[in-house]
Design an enzyme around this catalytic site. Sequence first.
Site, PDB file in Angstrom:
ATOM      1  CD  GLU A  28      -3.092  -0.905   0.162  1.00  0.00           C
ATOM      2  OE1 GLU A  28      -3.084   0.130  -0.543  1.00  0.00           O
ATOM      3  OE2 GLU A  28      -3.937  -1.806   0.037  1.00  0.00           O
ATOM      4  NE  ARG A  69      -3.757   3.001  -0.651  1.00  0.00           N
ATOM      5  CZ  ARG A  69      -5.027   2.973  -0.273  1.00  0.00           C
ATOM      6  NH1 ARG A  69      -5.655   4.072   0.051  1.00  0.00           N
ATOM      7  NH2 ARG A  69      -5.686   1.833  -0.194  1.00  0.00           N
ATOM      8  CG  ASP A 127      -6.127  -6.785  -8.064  1.00  0.00           C
ATOM      9  OD1 ASP A 127      -5.058  -7.015  -7.476  1.00  0.00           O
ATOM     10  OD2 ASP A 127      -7.044  -6.128  -7.529  1.00  0.00           O
ATOM     11  CD  GLU A 173     -10.286  -0.886  -8.885  1.00  0.00           C
ATOM     12  OE1 GLU A 173     -11.372  -0.377  -8.495  1.00  0.00           O
ATOM     13  OE2 GLU A 173      -9.309  -1.041  -8.131  1.00  0.00           O
TER      14      GLU A 173
END
Length: 463
Positions: free
Chosen positions: A121, A125, A248, A364
């Site tokens: 993360e 980010r 993903d 998405e």
Amino acid sequence: MKPSSFLRTGLFAAVLLAPAAFARHPAAAQAATGSPAMAARVKTEFLHAWTNYRRYAWGHDELRPLSRTPHDWYGTSLLMTPVDALDTLVLMGLKKEADEDRELIAARLDFDQDIYVKNFEITIRLLGGLLSGYQLTGDERLLRKAEDLGNRLLPAFDSPTGLPYVFVNLKTGKTRGVESNPAETGTLLLEFGTLSKLTGKPVYYDKAKRALVETYKRTSKIGLVGVGLNVETGKWIDTDASVSGGIDSYYEYLWKCWRLFGDPDCKAMWDASIPAVNRYLADEVDGRLWYGHADMDTGARKATEYGALDAFFPAVLALSGDVGRAARLQDSSMRMWNLHGIEPEVLDYRTLKIPYAGYELRPEIVESTYYLLHYTHDPRYLAMGRALFRDFVKHDRAANGYAALKSVVTMEKRDAMESFALAETFKYYYLLFAPQALDFDAVTFNTEAHPLRRTWAAEAVPR
Ligand code: DMJ
């Protein structure tokens, strides 16, 4: 380097995006130039989210929009929203807000903290946000913060396999968390690789690439990966294969590390992986294309579930050249969205039942709409974007920001506004309606929608 040379503005953009062919196809020309009125609306709504963050949570990670209180992930702030939102502010031309944000980051962002952070993360980010912020503004302070962060994250890769631990302590370099997944072990190379290219230090690229390759090496005989693996033993602990959460962006980065760096190993790994994804995960139901779950070893169907996270896959399919499958899957994503007027986190596409009804303000489906508009110039994707944004504002706008939903059936709001709503969701809406704001072909978006640009000499030129 010209920091912002991949930004496009005004007349220059119109000229670039209006080749003679468009004159004969006015609808395509309109698709290529977007919708200034819608772009202005998106900007207004983004500012509603940003100014409420500014008012009630300035200097903290996130705003809780219903209680108007700040939220910090680790008890102390790492400026998640300011860093994640910076390039959106720049792309929208919000100079005053962007400058103020940069000063906050320069003055207050301090990674010398005794906290265990999630490597994945923080990489997508913060590292991604700092690097794109640097490339867009030329502010060297952002690159220095990125390098400091990169150095503090490096110990995460010191496992026996080279697969990163889930958590790393930013001060001590101690690590925790051996149970990871391909998304977390394989979605690091765009950010670490860019850091290497910009600092001239290969260590970041090498560690993140090894993690990606070590993930890929564990592909099953039929070509799939599972959703859980132990970073110390390198063994799978969950063999459920899909393009959903936990996997993903591993696939996304196989293609994108080829696109951004021209690394032929990435292209080879993508080429060896995508046929199995299309063979075992793709599912036809009543004439619609979906991607579900299967066992990574046998290929046996395990679940007919698809959700908000899976809706990134049309973007990756389109980017890699498979616009046909991308368009069909995007239609299925819209079907999922239109069942209740906002997409659920997970849908059973065979029964149309909803196992997880929440909506986290995810980007998405918008991301894929933007990619498909770029590649097809088909105005139906502009119309799709209009409908998505109408529903998004209707159900997620709160008096003091934008709020996640507990349920897309009841539309009850939840007191959360993840930083990716500002980094990604609003950005993709904006770029969809104002495509001239950024030269799509000159950048590669990381999985958090931070555009990275190859300013370094390319070893190879993909596509
Ligand atoms: C973001 O942090 C990234 O897009 C990630 O790849 C998936 N989850 C969120 C958005 O839904």
